[in-house]
Structures are given as C-alpha cells and as structure tokens.
Design an enzyme around this catalytic site. Structure first.
Site, PDB file in Angstrom:
ATOM      1  N   LYS A  46       4.783   4.964  -1.164  1.00 24.35           N
ATOM      2  CA  LYS A  46       4.896   6.367  -1.577  1.00 24.35           C
ATOM      3  C   LYS A  46       6.189   7.005  -1.063  1.00 24.35           C
ATOM      4  O   LYS A  46       6.614   8.046  -1.575  1.00 24.35           O
ATOM      5  CB  LYS A  46       3.674   7.150  -1.095  1.00 24.35           C
TER       6      LYS A  46
ATOM      7  N   GLY B  15       0.793  -1.217   0.000  1.00 22.53           N
ATOM      8  CA  GLY B  15       0.000   0.000   0.000  1.00 22.53           C
ATOM      9  C   GLY B  15       0.830   1.275   0.000  1.00 22.53           C
ATOM     10  O   GLY B  15       1.921   1.346  -0.566  1.00 22.53           O
ATOM     11  N   SER B  16       0.319   2.297   0.687  1.00 24.72           N
ATOM     12  CA  SER B  16       0.879   3.644   0.580  1.00 24.72           C
ATOM     13  C   SER B  16       2.258   3.814   1.210  1.00 24.72           C
ATOM     14  O   SER B  16       2.876   4.866   1.053  1.00 24.72           O
ATOM     15  CB  SER B  16      -0.093   4.655   1.205  1.00 24.72           C
ATOM     16  N   THR B  17       2.757   2.811   1.932  1.00 20.52           N
ATOM     17  CA  THR B  17       4.141   2.911   2.404  1.00 20.52           C
ATOM     18  C   THR B  17       5.093   3.038   1.216  1.00 20.52           C
ATOM     19  O   THR B  17       6.186   3.595   1.347  1.00 20.52           O
ATOM     20  CB  THR B  17       4.532   1.679   3.242  1.00 20.52           C
TER      21      THR B  17
END
Length: 571
Positions: free
Chosen positions: A282, A278-280
């Site tokens: 980013k 997921g957004s980790t």
C-alpha cells in the site's frame, strides 16, 4: 732360423688376441649403453605419462613453498569497517599412492588414531585401490599434520593447499556464501566474485556492517522463538546510497561447515525467495495515487461496504464501515480504500509504475541468488485490485526494501548493492515520484507508527515510520489460511530518512501477549523497533530532543504540499 720364425708367429697371435679382446669389450660397451639408454627412455616415457596423461596421479601443479609462504590464492572479504569476514589459510592435505602401500589394513588403523573421526573401512578401501593417487583427508589441522607425520607410513604424502575460513561463523552466511574444497565459490559473494577474488591483491570491501548484521540476525532469531516461526528474514538499507548494511535469512548455516546442514538452510529468503508481501504494497499504491491520480491527502473514499467482483469479495481486516480519508486508508490499512485509489490511476498506469520500481524483474545485486517476481500473466481487473494491497504478485523482500527506499528518499530509485560505495562516487538513480510525494509518504508512514498498526515499532527519539504487512502463504491449492507471512517495513528518522529496516517472519503463531494475533503489527513490528533501538547508536544517529516539534514540522510540510499541487511527474 726356426726360432725367429716362432717368435714372429707368437707375436702375431698375441696381437690378434689383443684385438679380439678390444673388439669384445667395445661390443659389450655398446650393448650396455643401449640397455641403459632404453632404460632411461622407458623411465622418461613413464614420467611423462604419470605427470601429464595419468588423471589418477597426484597434484599436477606445485610451487616452491620457499618462494611465497603467505600465498593463499584468494583475497580476503571484509565488512565496511575492515572487519574480517572471510580469509584463506595455508594448510596440508593428506594423500597416498595406493600401489606403494605395504599394509593397507594396518595403515588405516594407525591413521584412525591420528585422525579421529575417519572411517577406517573407507580409508582401507582407498589404500587397496589400483589408482595412482587418492586423497585421504583434505585440510588437516597443524596437530593432525604432525600426528600423521609421526606415524612414518610409507607412500603417504602431504600437499600444501589453502582453506577458506569465515572467522565470524554463521554471521552473514547467505551474503558471503561458501567455497568447495578446491576454493571455488559456490554461493553468495564467493561465487559472484569468484574470478576477481582469485586475482585481486587487496581485500574486497562489502557494504555490510558486521555489528548491524549481528543485531538484525539476533532480533529476528528472538522473534522466531517468541512466535514459533519456521523462518525469518531481514534487511537494512541506506536509502540514499542503496548500500545493504545487513541481510539476514534464518535459519542460517556456518559456511565453515556448509555441508553439515540441510540444503534448505542455504536458501536466501531475503533475495531469492519471493512472497506476496501484503499491505506493505500500500506504500506503492498510495504513492502512485498521490503522484499520478490527482489525489491529495485531503481526499477520501467510501469504505462502508466490501467490494464484490465476480466470485471474489474484498473487505477490510478491521473494517471502519465509513468514509475514510487518504491518511486513514493508509493508517488503518484499508483494502477497500487501496483498491479505489488504484482504480483512480488505472490498470496500465499501475502496471507501469510497479515496473519503474523494479517489481517486474530480478534485482540487479551482486548475488546470483535472486528471485524473479511472479506477476499475473494477464492483468485483469481483479489482479489490478488485489495487487493494490499486496496480493496477486510475489516479490522478494529485497524488491520491497529497494522500492520503499525510492519512495521516501525524495523519489529516486537506486539499484541495491552489497559492495561498499566510495564517498566520492554518488549512487545514480532514476526518479520515480516527486519530492513532494515522497514527503507526503514520509508523513503517512510516520502516522502508522503514531496512530496505526505499527505502534509497536516506535522508538523514542528516532521518528520511526513504517507499514505493516500480512499475507497468507500460497500453496498448490490456493491460500493456506493459518500460514502467514508477517512483515513490517520501517524507516527512520522520518524527518530525514537514512535507513530502511525490514523484518519478516514465516508462519509465526500468536500467543497470549499478542492475544492470539500473528499479523505484522503484532509479531514483526516489535522486532523492527528492537533493531532500530540497537543500531541507531551504532550508526552514530543522535536521538531527536524535541521529537514532537520535528514530527509537527513534517506534518505541516505534507499538508502544505497536499494543497499546493502535485509537483513533478515520475519519469
């Protein structure tokens, strides 16, 4: 004349009888000697057959107990502070020669009283077998050894062996692994260093800190109970040496009784499992954009509308529906902004950058239980977009922590290790991003905790920074909407990072306290904060008195660097 002649004849007869007797005795001695020689020959042949060629015989290799009473045949394993994690103890195993057992039924019944828990029918069957040797019970306790000895059952014997013991039970079980009854390593460190542990004379020192490991396992276990998660994982790594201080995978198992739990519990979620994080991700996308895309913290992108490509729509979870600066994209975890930054860099550069961070191959750590990443076979435009916010590529939590460490430690990627590094042996690495980019990323990660989705990980005095991550689990039919991998990757202190902490929950469920949410910021971030709060004093980290001033200095440095050029390009 006749009398002397008679005497001579008598004398000759007596002499003949004497010779006959001597000859008869000699023949008898020869026959007896031949019989004894044949008997000894047969016995010798039988001994050779039993000791060398008969596989059902007892233990082949023995050694004098008097020569070395302390020999265990396998070196100890200790943590970085010398705390004993694994050792070997001398013990006794019970075996029998079934052909010599007089009454198998009575022998089995008597053993039942000395060895509670054994199956009498199984023991009796073993004692009735035609084999020359059978184990009845391995690794007896001293009390069991004494109790069996008192029975005085013929044809039962003891063989001295060693038993692998894990004094701290389930603690760090997936790191240590376990051995089989013959002390052969089956998993973890025990398997990876099996030959070395059999020959080395000193203990093997791990980078693991038993105190830190205990805190990590306890807090993740608590989070699992609070949010009804089916599993959890966690990692703590020194960002400058790449030493793994703690590695947790829950549910775990007790290596002293490894076969007493389902095999699924043996699976190491931290190093072997691969997930869409997921957004980790980013963190990597933003660092790449700052390093390669000629982007500064003063730049921004339009996140007003979702992005539509073919039959897919990319939207923000909490859409701001406006133009967002780079810091806002990171703080609010905008998928749209991450996609546009990745597009600025380009598909091939994106793929190459993740490769430099080790996201395309298994992590080279001292474990055989490592998972290979699952990237797309062909990097299409849609893959390029979704990977920018952590979907479409699966990696292990260990991959993530190693990559984040490289981004915030000044830009150097170092291969993770579970073995304690010598202070005079610096960890070598390769440059991924410049020191200037690393400083900017520290500032952005700090803002996530100060103003963004990671607020529940804040710990006063330690300048915690981090990034939330939430991803739907992949199934054979696509994504499982309500089955989430919720994570939070934290680092502290952000003015001079020393440690990265990852907490991850598998299929957590929201509750009243989280307003029904089960995302990383709600369920994983609090666990990371609790871990940091407890381990910071253990690791001798003093809280920062003037946290505001320290954070402001970090912010100013990032602003100066963002307006002063991009610095050194990644190798």
């Amino acid at each position: 004349m006749n009398q002397p002649k008679t005497k001579i004849v008598e004398k000759i007869r007596i002499e003949g009888d004497r010779k006959t007797a001597i000859e008869t005795g000699r023949n008898r001695l020869i026959i007896a000697g031949a019989i004894f020689s044949a008997a000894f020959l047969l016995i010798g042949i039988r001994v050779i057959k039993v000791s060398i060629f008969n596989h059902d015989a007892g233990p082949r290799y023995t050694r004098s107990v008097a020569k070395d009473e302390t020999y265990t045949g396998r070196a100890d394993i200790v943590d970085r502070n010398g705390v004993l994690l694994a050792t070997s103890l001398n013990t006794q195993s019970l075996y029998a020669h079934p052909r010599l057992v007089l009454d198998p039924e009575q022998a089995a019944i008597k053993l039942k009283h000395a060895l509670p828990g054994i199956n009498v029918e199984v023991i009796e069957k073993l004692l009735r077998s035609k084999r020359g040797f059978v184990y009845l019970k391995r690794r007896l306790t001293p009390n069991q050894h004494y109790a069996v000895n008192r029975l005085g059952i013929p044809a039962l014997y003891f063989q001295r062996e060693t038993r692998r013991i894990y004094p701290l039970g389930p603690l760090a079980a997936h790191v240590l692994g376990h051995t089989d009854p013959d002390n052969k390593g089956l998993a973890g460190i025990e398997r990876f260093f099996d030959k070395d542990l059999r020959t080395r004379q000193t203990a093997l020192s791990l980078a693991i800190d038993a105190r830190v490991q205990h805190v990590l396992e306890q807090e993740i276990s608590q989070a699992m109970r609070s949010f009804g998660a089916i599993g959890g994982a966690g990692l703590i790594m020194n960002v400058n040496t790449a030493e793994v201080l703690a590695m947790a995978s829950l549910p775990n198992f007790d290596p002293n009784r490894a076969n007493a739990v389902p095999r699924l519990s043996h699976f190491n979620k931290t190093s072997h499992g691969v997930y869409e994080m997921g957004s980790t991700f980013k963190i990597f996308t933003t660092a790449m954009a700052l390093e390669l895309g000629n982007i500064t913290l003063r730049d921004g992108y339009d996140a007003t509308k979702p992005i539509r490509i073919h039959r897919y729509t990319i939207r923000d979870y909490h859409a701001k529906k406006r133009w967002l600066s780079v810091p806002e994209i990171f703080i609010y975890s905008s998928n749209i902004g991450a996609v546009k930054m990745a597009q600025k860099v380009g598909k091939e550069s994106h793929k190459r950058f993740l490769g430099q961070l080790g996201m395309m191959k298994s992590v080279q750590i001292e474990l055989f239980e490592t998972g290979a990443p699952i990237p797309p076979k062909i990097w299409r435009d849609i893959n390029h977009m979704t990977i920018s916010y952590g979907h479409g590529i699966a990696v292990s939590p260990l991959h993530l922590v190693a990559g984040v460490s490289a981004i915030i430690n000044g830009g150097i990627y170092r291969t993770p290790t579970i073995i304690k590094r010598h202070p005079d042996d610096p960890a070598k690495g390769k440059r991924i991003v410049s020191n200037q980019t690393s400083l900017k990323m520290r500032h952005l990660m700090r803002l996530v905790v100060e103003k963004g989705t990671g607020g529940k990980a804040a710990v006063p005095g330690y300048l915690v920074g981090g990034k939330t991550g939430t991803a739907e689990k992949v199934s054979d039919r696509g994504y499982k909407k309500k089955a989430l991998i919720s994570s939070f990757v934290a680092a502290f202190p952000m003015n001079r990072p020393q440690f990265v902490v990852l907490t991850m929950l598998d299929e957590a469920k929201g509750n009243k306290a989280t307003q029904g949410h089960a995302t990383g910021g709600w369920v994983a971030a609090p666990a990371a904060g609790a871990v940091i709060r407890r381990i910071a004093p253990i690791l001798a980290l003093q809280p920062i008195d003037d946290e505001v001033s320290a954070a402001r200095r970090l912010e100013l440095k990032s602003e100066i660097n963002s307006s002063g050029g991009r610095g050194v390009a990644a190798n």
